[in-house]
Design a protein around this motif. Structure first.
Motif, short mmCIF file in Angstrom:
data_model
loop_
_atom_site.label_atom_id
_atom_site.label_comp_id
_atom_site.label_asym_id
_atom_site.label_seq_id
_atom_site.Cartn_x
_atom_site.Cartn_y
_atom_site.Cartn_z
N VAL D 89 -0.97 5.76 0.60
CA VAL D 89 -0.19 4.37 0.93
C VAL D 89 1.17 4.63 0.49
O VAL D 89 1.62 5.52 -0.07
CB VAL D 89 -0.93 3.23 -0.07
CG1 VAL D 89 -2.11 2.90 0.38
CG2 VAL D 89 -0.76 3.67 -1.49
N ASN D 98 3.21 -2.66 3.16
CA ASN D 98 2.16 -1.69 3.81
C ASN D 98 1.40 -2.10 5.28
O ASN D 98 1.28 -1.31 6.03
CB ASN D 98 1.16 -0.97 2.44
CG ASN D 98 1.69 0.02 1.77
OD1 ASN D 98 1.80 1.19 2.39
ND2 ASN D 98 2.43 0.01 0.86
N VAL D 99 0.86 -3.31 4.90
CA VAL D 99 0.22 -3.83 5.91
C VAL D 99 1.10 -4.12 7.14
O VAL D 99 0.66 -3.77 8.30
CB VAL D 99 -0.64 -5.13 5.48
CG1 VAL D 99 -1.26 -5.85 6.70
CG2 VAL D 99 -1.48 -5.02 4.32
N ARG D 100 2.34 -4.62 6.79
CA ARG D 100 3.10 -5.07 7.76
C ARG D 100 3.49 -3.80 8.64
O ARG D 100 3.66 -3.97 9.94
CB ARG D 100 4.34 -5.61 7.34
CG ARG D 100 5.63 -5.96 8.04
CD ARG D 100 5.22 -7.23 8.92
NE ARG D 100 5.99 -7.64 10.12
CZ ARG D 100 5.98 -7.14 11.40
NH1 ARG D 100 4.85 -6.51 11.45
NH2 ARG D 100 6.52 -7.64 12.17
N ALA D 102 2.00 -1.11 9.63
CA ALA D 102 0.78 -0.95 10.53
C ALA D 102 0.59 -1.70 11.83
O ALA D 102 -0.04 -1.34 12.81
CB ALA D 102 -0.51 -0.89 9.89
N ARG D 113 -2.48 -10.60 9.18
CA ARG D 113 -2.31 -10.40 7.75
C ARG D 113 -3.24 -11.32 7.24
O ARG D 113 -3.86 -10.88 6.19
CB ARG D 113 -0.98 -10.74 7.50
CG ARG D 113 -0.74 -10.68 5.71
CD ARG D 113 0.69 -11.38 5.51
NE ARG D 113 0.60 -12.55 5.89
CZ ARG D 113 1.76 -13.39 6.12
NH1 ARG D 113 2.62 -13.19 5.77
NH2 ARG D 113 1.46 -14.77 6.47
N LEU D 142 -6.18 -0.77 0.41
CA LEU D 142 -5.10 -1.03 1.11
C LEU D 142 -5.05 -0.09 2.46
O LEU D 142 -4.69 -0.46 3.42
CB LEU D 142 -3.77 -0.91 0.21
CG LEU D 142 -2.41 -1.04 0.86
CD1 LEU D 142 -2.26 -2.30 1.56
CD2 LEU D 142 -1.28 -0.95 -0.19
N ARG D 146 -4.66 -1.11 5.98
CA ARG D 146 -3.70 -0.70 6.90
C ARG D 146 -4.43 -0.06 8.14
O ARG D 146 -4.00 -0.23 9.37
CB ARG D 146 -2.75 0.38 6.08
CG ARG D 146 -1.59 0.76 6.62
CD ARG D 146 -1.02 1.67 5.95
NE ARG D 146 -1.75 2.92 5.56
CZ ARG D 146 -1.36 3.83 4.87
NH1 ARG D 146 -0.18 3.77 4.31
NH2 ARG D 146 -2.02 4.68 4.57
N LEU E 248 0.83 6.08 12.17
CA LEU E 248 0.78 4.25 12.45
C LEU E 248 1.16 3.90 13.56
O LEU E 248 1.26 2.80 13.91
CB LEU E 248 1.39 3.75 11.13
CG LEU E 248 0.58 3.58 9.87
CD1 LEU E 248 1.32 3.17 8.70
CD2 LEU E 248 -0.79 3.07 9.99
#
Ligand SMILES: Nc1ncnc2c1ncn2[C@@H]1O[C@H](COP(=O)(O)OP(=O)(O)OP(=O)(O)O)[C@@H](O)[C@H]1O
Ligand SMILES: Nc1ncnc2c1ncn2[C@@H]1O[C@H](COP(=O)(O)OP(=O)(O)OP(=O)(O)O)[C@@H](O)[C@H]1O
Ligand SMILES: CC(C)C[C@H](N)C(=O)O
Ligand SMILES: [Mg+2]
Ligand SMILES: [Mg+2]
Lengths: 273, 424, 473, 232, 366
Positions: D89, D98-100, D102, D113, D142, D146, E248
């Motif tokens: 991560v 971190n999510v954004r 991807a 999200r 996470l 992700r 990614l």
């Protein structure tokens, strides 16, 4: 007794990579160290050779050159090397652009007292260095590639060269970190042969994931898990130990107490418990 | 293979002059106007046409009743080491009979200490202006001649004038690091203190320095009401505009050349608008300055024909350094004629103590002093004024030197032999 | 071309494969394999005789290229004098002036001598940067120590040292001072590596530079530095007049009618040979160190410092001493420079762009090849000379050859003359920059490194074989 | 049509010949387990699929298209997600970032999200925390999150249970089950029972080649063919 | 007590000549005692002035250094052409300013045109930087870092010389700095700020406040870009683990190009400020001078750290204005003082904290 550690511990911030390890090794012994990824095996080697400084604990080493054991807890790498503690690396770590012979020769030279400071003489004038290096190359079967730059070797050959370089310091104790990693199946045998050959006149510690090799050649097997020494003994004993089976196959925290595999190591470990 | 032992002797009627000036880099303009003046001086003497190019290269100037002059021009880049090495090139590879040049005082000093000691050919310095080159025993040399005016003469004219007018009581001196700046500082200090004026500890800054504000503030704090700057044109455009911002301090010293006048001119225009007057400049406390020479300050036939020749050949009027180098050239010609020889040593011997006939300050206005080979000449003091229409075409700046408010005769501005450590 | 995968240390060593092994005498395939194979069936006595014979033979063979290069340097002045003296031929259409041509395109005296200073300095830079892998961005400090050292000594400004002390002695003393300075700098710097090492050495050197620029004691005007006021520097055996020659273009010794051959040797060329001799000695000294056990440790450090430590080397002290040697030779280069030119300014000695010059010529010549920087310096000085605004440069030559009408032709408000003045005269740095970028992109191993790649070994080793091949055809 | 096909893939690290001819196929909707001892090349297989370590020989076909030799980002953008070994991560980015990262520029970030956060309530709690401050298990969550938000057709999951406490392992397993409802998945897992539990089929690697494969139905570590390659 | 440092040393010296030899430290510490010096320094107007000027200087150091840090952080490339980019920025900015501002332009117009110039320069130079990255730097990413240093150094050299040629041909020379461009600064920025002067007696050049404002703006913009945009996210993530970012679905190569472009644009933007900066002004010498300062800032801050660059710029800026004050007041007459101090700061930082103030080990490797 050749080597002993007392409560050896190494923290990396929050991670304790090696935790309270008490371990001893005798002259001439071949002891394998196994354990899952991240168990602290390489870190343990790093502590022994002085590449890392322990957070706590003590290391003693009794080379043949000394009558009494030496405390090497805080000794830097080059000192442990000069005392007779040599290692090979998990990731090939040789001198890439110089020749295979030079890789070994430079390691021989390190143990010839002040020779290395003789900047006014030609390195090739030291026939004994060269001869010794050549004999090591013959021993590990790389004599034919002596003139080749090390980076041109095949992976398997590089792994043997790793051992050759470690051997050149005339070690009392040879630490080998995954010498067969990435070596193709045909060549694994060659490497094991070399290890067995070397083990005949040296003490050896071997980190290995290849269990065939481990079980085949070790006098003793030590198992690290989560930095702790959880088991050690004859290969057969260790192979049958529940804790080892769990730790090594399971690969997750068995010390957390949540693992309830009472009867069968191959049972439904962890997941549905 | 060249033979270094033989310095002179370029043969019967060719006289070979090695000229070293900056022709590239920030200070190329100094080199260019110096060459123009020097060429003009020789051309004027022999009624010939001056060499028009101010680039490096080899040029010839034929004369009717004198030798053929061959000029080998080398670029010093205003750098002492380069100056030394090209001087050596000229002597060894080009076999020149005489060296002329250096705009940087440090270059001139280095040639004196590192080159002249090893050869017997004469060297005419100009426009490098540090007084010590001829005044101090450390640098003066029997083969070294300078017609150009120097910093002590500046101080003895401009410094004294301001002191006598009683306009200032405490003076700050800011100068460039290096021989020239130190020369300005020590000469002004000496003159002003001699006149009973307080002089603050001089401050030296690196070439191109631009944070003068703080230095001025501090000087004001210490009571300064006058300031002298000893800079080349790498720093003047930073110094003078700041000086103009400080009305409580009168800026005086040596008059500058065209490019600096351009910068001052545009600064004044920016603050006062296009139609500024002489009085505006006085109010800004900019001046008066001493001038070594400017074309519009002398009225005599030689100067007139010099200006014509100069404008004709180069499109601009002579500048601050032009008279000094003109006289350098003229003196060489005169020495050749007088000695009837083109041997360097003979030329040098003839120049010693010589009064130069043809000079822009009038006939016979420069005389080489016996004790140090420095030509004595007069100096003027003037205020900058808006450039008049008459000169607008050939003086491309908004300000120019005005009519002299004072003229100091040669004997008033020269360093007396008794105060000079040089005695040849 | 390069290999960094095996380098567990993440160190910034340059590991172009041509370099070390080819520099070390024992790792070329031919020599080594021979050594390893058993003697074969020849009798021991024969073998001994063979060996003695081939030893001499080999030695001569190994040094053939050295001898050739040295010979070229030795005869260059005579060649230059001959070629530039060729008179102009007046053909009907145009004048052909080979003399002027050679004058414009062959490096002149000063530049060839400057080649020696720069070349030796760059070799010393390469010694630490190319062989040990530590980019010494402050190397100019050592050059400066050498230059200032001999001048200050000659000017009687070094307490306890008489101004009469021979140049050879003060030069070596200055080298030792530089050695000590390197140890001091190394003490704080060798805790770092890579970029950080480069930056800290640069920082220290810049501090020294600024201090020297303001060091009133050294010179009347510290900005332009001190001039040499002592006895003319002499190269040779100190205190033995007949075995020393004075250097300097004007002050140096010149010889007329040498050996009654009607050959006059100017002071410039005498200095050239004398300085060249010192550079040659330094070259062999550095080469000896590199080929020594000590030098092998240096190379091991460059290749893989972690492993070098693990086989038992206290790398810190090897790095320190290597740095010291490198500083020593840098100071010798500086001393020669100052001794010859009689003068040293901070900008010509202590400034970081002086290091940059060394870096450039090292790359052009081939980093990690000891002789490479010398050739790089030759190339550099040649460009400088051709593009200089001075006599014998391309700009004056073009101006003269092209003639006024062509020069003043105007295109877009700019004349060709202007273009020559601003784009050719004194513009060596521009073309050097372009060449340099091209070298980094296309010839990363430099002139000598690539040549070795081509030949498959050091020139010394391979040249005879290559010649052999051609002879057989 | 198979989602993924590997045909005689040979992959090297420098000179070291790690994959020595791997063949495998993954059908839509499956979870396929990739088994084998340490160092046999499981991770390398995943890296070869993503072209992070491009195979020197052989082909990788994704959704019928030959992707061998493409840039990694192109492969990823075609719908391949990756939950790497050791989590990886971005420690200095917040959980939400971190999510954004991807989702990419075109994705409907907000809804994705929110979906993820309902799936992993723990992550929502730490959404503005820098990821390096999370516990190992949370980091693993996470990493999985992700991998999931990218709206991928194939998710490569490398040792998701490594170094996690059993309790956490359970959560992770739940998360993977959730994920598998939406995407096809290749799962590398040392925890044999766990792998058998989750996966539909398995491939067993040794020395860089597939030595066994088949359905996970009824397979235990006792199985001789498995035992030979996994235990000593 | 009036003494000089060398006098002091002479007292200690065993060799009497030592005092003369170390004459470069002949700093007349003309203090009427240390107390007096402190009293002078601690006057509010002095302190505030030093701090404000320091911030102005820091702002410009920051603008130039931040691009260097971004490029290193993501790409691991130590860009030695950075100074040349700043220099080009100063000239391009100068061209726009000189071309649009006339003698009669008012303050507002000038400031507006400055903003326009800044925008133009940023755009043009960012594009130029992107081109340099794709054509020259990209082919050598997989070589050891030394080669990137060498390559960019060469590029800087070429750009500097080309600028020299153009400025000579175009007649911008022979002035060492291009005063026509420097002269487009509105008079208000040249003087001190009236309100401060009248109320507090603080005499600080308005330009420094202008620069400080510009610096804060740029820092905020970069910060927002890094934290609030997707691209910024890619860059920050990429500087930790560019392979993961690639996996990614982000085209990291393009991100490299963009970052190099932005870094170049920022350097050039700093260059536009230099045009009006009383200490600099457009000049080819900027290349080397600015480069050295930017390196010092970046290394002190920790290579690759945005926060570190901000902090280090402030440290260096204030050190600069403090030592300049020392020099102006004549407390130390050694003209090289600011420069020496800044390099000493570099050395000291590396000795004490080898990774710089906020540096992380192993940043930027990829
Ligand atoms: N220099 C370091 N800094 C921080 N953490 C470290 C460092 N070196 C090792 N670790 C951590 O210590 C733990 C033990 O690592 P180590 O390399 O000793 O494992 P290992 O048993 O050799 O594993 P493997 O079989 O994968 O080689 C791991 O969690 C690792 O991440
Ligand atoms: N970057 C690398 N460079 C060289 N060799 C590598 C590299 N990465 C992995 N290897 C080698 O490739 C082989 C396969 O590695 P890989 O990571 O694919 O194994 P794995 O099956 O995932 O093992 P694990 O269960 O330990 O994760 C190993 O021998 C390893 O040492
Ligand atoms: C006024 C100038 C001719 C002074 C010159 N720059 C010098 O250094 O002497
Ligand atoms: Mg390990
Ligand atoms: Mg793996």
């Amino acid at each position: 007794m050749l080597l002993s550690t007392h409560n050896l511990t190494k923290d990396f911030g929050a991670i304790t990579a090696v935790e309270g390890v008490d371990f001893t090794l005798d002259h001439g012994e071949l002891c394998s160290v196994i354990g899952p990824n991240g168990a602290g095996k390489t870190t343990f080697f790093n502590l022994l050779t002085g590449a890392l400084e322990p957070t706590a604990g003590r290391i003693e080493f009794a080379p043949t050159s000394r009558s009494d054991p030496v405390d090497i807890t805080d000794a830097p790498t080059h000192e442990t090397a000069l005392l007779g503690l040599h290692r090979s690396y998990q990731i090939t770590n040789v001198f890439p652009t110089v020749s295979v012979l030079e890789n070994v020769r430079i390691a021989v030279q390190a143990h010839r007292g002040r020779d290395s400071w003789q900047f006014w003489r030609n390195a090739n004038a030291f026939d004994d260095h060269v001869a010794e290096a050549e004999s090591i190359l013959s021993r590990i079967g790389l004599a034919a590639d002596a003139a080749e730059p090390a980076e041109n070797l095949s992976h398997g050959e590089k792994r043997t060269l790793e051992i050759g370089v470690a051997l050149a310091g005339d070690p009392d104790l040879l630490l080998l970190d995954e010498p067969t990693a990435g070596v193709s199946s045909e060549d694994v045998g060659t490497v094991t042969d070399i290890i067995e050959d070397v083990a005949a006149d040296h003490a050896v510690m071997l980190i290995e994931h290849n269990m065939d090799v481990v079980m085949d050649i070790s006098d003793r097997v030590a198992v690290l898990n989560q930095g702790e020494l959880i088991e050690q003994g004859e290969p057969e004993t260790v192979r049958n130990s529940d804790a080892v089976q769990r730790a090594y196959l399971g690969g997750y925290d068995s010390s957390g107490g949540a693992v309830e595999s009472d009867d069968d190591a191959n049972g439904d470990v962890g997941v549905s418990a | 293979i060249a033979d270094p032992g033989d310095g002179g002797g370029g043969g019967g009627d060719t006289f070979k002059i090695g000229a070293l000036q900056p022709t590239s880099g920030d200070l190329a303009y100094y080199g260019e106007i110096s060459l123009m003046g020097f060429y003009s001086g020789l051309a004027h003497r022999y009624g010939a046409d001056p060499v028009e190019s101010v680039e490096t290269g080899t040029y010839e100037m034929e004369t009717d009743d004198g030798p053929t002059f061959e000029f080998v021009v080398q670029d010093t880049g205003f750098d002492p080491s380069t100056a030394q090495s090209v001087a050596e090139d000229l002597i060894i590879d080009e076999d020149v009979d005489l060296l002329f040049g250096a705009s940087s005082s440090d270059s001139a000093r280095q040639i004196s200490t590192s080159v002249l000691t090893e050869t017997d050919i004469p060297y005419v310095v100009g426009p490098a202006a540090d007084a010590d080159i001829t005044v101090s025993n450390d640098y003066c040399h029997e083969q070294l001649f300078r017609a150009s005016e120097h910093t002590a003469m500046d101080a003895r004219a401009g410094g004294r004038y301001v002191a006598e007018q009683g306009d200032v009581s405490t003076v700050a001196i800011f100068a460039a690091e290096g021989a020239f700046g130190e020369g300005v500082a020590s000469n002004y200090t000496e003159v002003l203190e001699g006149e009973g004026i307080d002089v603050l500890e001089p401050r030296f800054v690196e070439s191109g320095y631009s944070e003068f504000g703080g230095l001025f503030d501090e000087a004001v704090e210490q009571g300064a009401d006058g300031v002298v700057g000893g800079f080349t044109f790498a720093t003047l455009p930073e110094f003078l505009p700041t000086a103009m911002e400080y009305d409580e301090m009168q800026a005086f010293g040596g008059f500058a050349e065209l490019v600096t006048n351009q910068v001052i001119g545009s600064t004044i225009e920016a603050t006062l608008g296009e139609g500024f007057t002489e009085q505006d400049i006085k109010d800004a406390q900019l001046g008066p300055f001493t001038t070594r020479y400017h074309w519009n300050q002398y009225d005599n036939p030689i100067n007139d024909s010099f200006i014509d020749m100069h404008v004709d050949a180069y499109g601009i009027v002579p500048d601050l350094f032009s008279a000094g180098t003109f006289v350098g050239g003229s003196a060489v010609g005169q020495a050749i004629d007088e000695s009837g020889s083109t041997q360097g040593a003979d030329v040098a011997a003839a120049m010693r103590g010589m009064t130069v006939e043809e000079t822009p300050k009038g006939e016979g206005a420069y005389t080489f002093q016996e004790h140090n080979n420095q030509a004595a000449s007069s100096m003027t003091v003037a205020w900058p004024v808006p450039t008049t229409d008459e000169w607008a075409d050939s003086w491309d700046a908004a300000v120019m030197p005005g009519e002299p408010v004072e003229t100091y005769a040669a004997d008033e501005v020269m360093v007396p032999a008794s105060e000079s450590s040089c005695s040849l | 071309m390069t290999d960094s995968t095996n380098d567990g240390t993440g160190r910034t060593a340059t590991t172009d494969r041509s370099t070390t092994d080819s520099e070390s005498t024992r790792t070329t395939p031919t020599g080594e394999v021979e050594r390893l194979t058993p003697e074969g069936d020849s009798s021991p006595a024969d073998a001994a005789a063979d060996e003695a014979d081939s030893w001499l033979h080999l030695y001569a063979r190994d040094h053939l290229s050295h001898a050739a290069v040295v010979a070229l340097f030795v005869v260059y002045p005579l060649l230059y004098a001959q070629l530039t003296a060729i008179p102009a031929i007046d053909l009907v259409v145009a004048t052909v002036d080979p003399g002027a041509f050679f004058d414009a395109f062959l490096p002149a005296t000063t530049f060839v001598i400057a080649l020696f200073f720069l070349g030796l300095f760059a070799m010393s830079f390469d010694f630490i940067s190319g062989y040990t892998g530590y980019l010494s961005f402050g190397h100019a400090a050592f050059y400066g120590v050498g230059a200032y050292g001999i001048i200050l000594a000659a000017n009687g400004k070094v307490p306890g040292l008489s101004p009469e002390t021979p140049f050879m002695v003060t030069m070596i003393l200055a080298g030792l001072v530089a050695f000590a300075l390197a140890l001091a700098i190394g003490l704080v710097s060798f805790r770092l590596s890579g970029v950080y090492f480069a930056m800290i050495t640069l920082g220290v050197a810049q501090v020294i530079y600024v201090l020297v620029r303001n060091w009133d004691y050294a010179a009347g005007n510290p900005l332009s530095g001190p001039s040499h006021n002592g006895p003319t520097p002499e190269i040779g055996i100190p205190y033995v007049d007949s075995l020393s020659v004075a250097i300097g273009r004007l002050a140096g010794d010149s010889f007329e009618n040498v050996f009654g051959l009607g050959l006059d040797l100017s002071a410039t060329w005498v200095s050239y040979w004398a300085i060249g001799l010192v550079v040659l000695v330094c070259y062999f000294a550095m080469q000896r160190i590199i080929h020594s056990p000590f030098g092998r440790v240096m190379i091991a450090i460059r290749e893989n410092e972690e492993r070098a430590r693990a086989v038992g080397y206290n790398v810190f002290w090897y790095k320190m001493v290597a740095f010291g040697f490198s500083a020593f030779f840098a100071a010798i280069a500086g001393a020669l420079f100052a001794g010859f030119s009689n003068n040293a300014s901070p900008d010509d000695t202590f400034y970081f762009l002086v290091t940059a010059d060394a870096l450039i010529v090292t790359i052009i010549g081939g980093i990690g090849t000891l002789a490479g920087p010398l050739f790089g310096a030759g190339f550099f000085q040649w460009l400088e000379d051709v593009l200089s605004a001075e006599q014998g440069g391309l700009a004056p030559y073009l101006r003269e050859t092209l003639g006024e009408p062509i020069l003043s032709t105007e295109v877009l408000g700019v004349t060709l003359g202007d273009v020559i003045n601003s784009a050719v005269a004194g513009r060596a740095p521009l073309y050097l920059g372009i060449v340099f970028v091209a070298f980094v992109l296309l010839v990363p191993n430099g002139l000598l490194g690539s040549l070795r790649d081509r030949l498959g070994g050091t020139v010394a080793k391979r040249l005879p074989a290559v010649l052999e091949r051609y002879r057989r055809r | 049509m198979s989602v993924l096909e590997l045909e005689d893939v040979h992959t090297y690290y420098g000179e070291s010949h790690v994959l020595q001819g791997v063949d495998l196929q993954v059908e839509a909707g499956e979870i396929v387990a990739l088994l084998g001892r340490n160092g046999v090349g499981k991770t390398t297989t995943l890296r070869s699929i993503l072209q992070l370590t491009p195979p020197r020989e052989g082909t990788v076909r994704f959704a019928g298209e030959d992707v061998t030799g493409l840039a990694t980002s192109d492969v990823a953008n075609r719908g391949v997600g990756w939950v790497p070994e050791e989590r990886r991560v971005f420690g200095y980015l917040t959980v939400e970032e971190n999510v954004r990262i991807a989702v990419g520029p075109d994705g409907e970030y907000e809804s994705l999200r929110d979906e993820i956060f309902t799936l992993f309530p723990d992550l929502e709690r730490f959404r503005d925390e820098e990821a390096r401050n999370l516990s190992g298990g949370q980091q693993q969550m996470l990493a999985i999150a992700r991998g999931m938000v990218g709206d991928n057709d194939l998710l490569l999951v490398d040792e998701p249970s490594e170094g996690l406490a059993p309790m956490i392992v359970e959560q992770v397993v739940d998360a993977l089950r959730e994920a598998s409802a939406e995407t096809t998945m290749i799962l590398v897992e040392q925890n044999f029972p766990l792998a058998m539990d989750l996966a539909d089929r398995f491939y067993l690697l040794d020395q860089g080649t597939v030595v066994e494969s088949g359905s996970t139905e009824g397979v235990t570590a006792d199985d001789e063919r498995i035992r030979r390659y996994l235990a000593a | 007590m009036i003494g000089t440092l060398s006098g002091f040393l002479a007292g200690l010296a065993v060799v009497p000549e030592l005092a003369a030899i170390v004459s470069f430290v002949d700093v007349p510490l003309a203090l009427g005692g240390v107390g007096d010096f402190l009293a002078r320094l601690l006057q509010p107007d002095t302190l505030v002035r030093i701090l404000l000027e320091g911030m102005g200087k820091a702002a410009i150091y920051f603008m130039i250094a931040v691009g260097l840090t971004l490029v290193f952080g993501l790409m691991g490339v130590l860009n030695f052409a950075h100074g040349a980019f700043a220099m080009l920025g100063a000239y391009v900015g100068g061209i726009v300013l000189v071309g649009t501002i006339s003698a009669g332009s008012g303050v507002g117009t000038r400031l507006l045109l400055f903003v326009v110039a800044a925008g133009v320069v940023f755009a043009v130079m960012a594009a130029f930087g992107a081109a340099v990255e794709t054509k020259l730097v990209r082919p050598i990413y997989d070589r050891p870092p030394t080669y990137q240093i060498l390559l960019t150094f060469g590029i800087g050299l070429v750009l500097e010389e080309l600028s020299r040629i153009v400025t000579t041909l175009r007649g911008i020379q022979p002035e060492p700095t291009w005063s026509a461009a420097a002269g487009t600064i509105p008079a208000v920025l040249e003087g001190s700020i009236d309100i401060l002067q009248e109320t507090l007696g603080i005499n600080v050049r308005a330009f420094y406040l202008f620069a400080a404002a510009g610096g804060i703006l740029v820092a905020t913009a970069v910060w927002l870009f890094l934290t609030r945009t997707l691209y910024g996210l890619y860059i920050r993530a990429g500087s930790e683990d560019s392979e993961m970012v690639e996996a990614l679905g982000v085209d990291v190569r393009r991100a490299f190009t963009v970052v190099f472009g932005i870094g170049t644009g920022l350097a050039a933007l700093g260059g536009v400020f230099l045009t009006w900066d009383p200490t600099w002004g457009p000049s080819v010498l900027l290349n080397i001078d600015v480069l050295l300062f930017a390196f010092v800032v970046v290394v002190i801050g920790g290579l690759g750290s945005f926060k570190g660059t901000v902090a280090a710029a402030l440290v260096v800026g204030v050190a600069d204005s403090f030592t300049t004050w020392l020099f102006h007041t004549g407390i130390v007459t050694f003209p090289g003082l600011p420069e020496v101090t800044i390099f000493l700061l570099l050395v000291a930082t590396l000795v004490v904290k080898p990774q710089g103030l906020y540096g992380v080990e192993e940043v930027g490797g990829h």
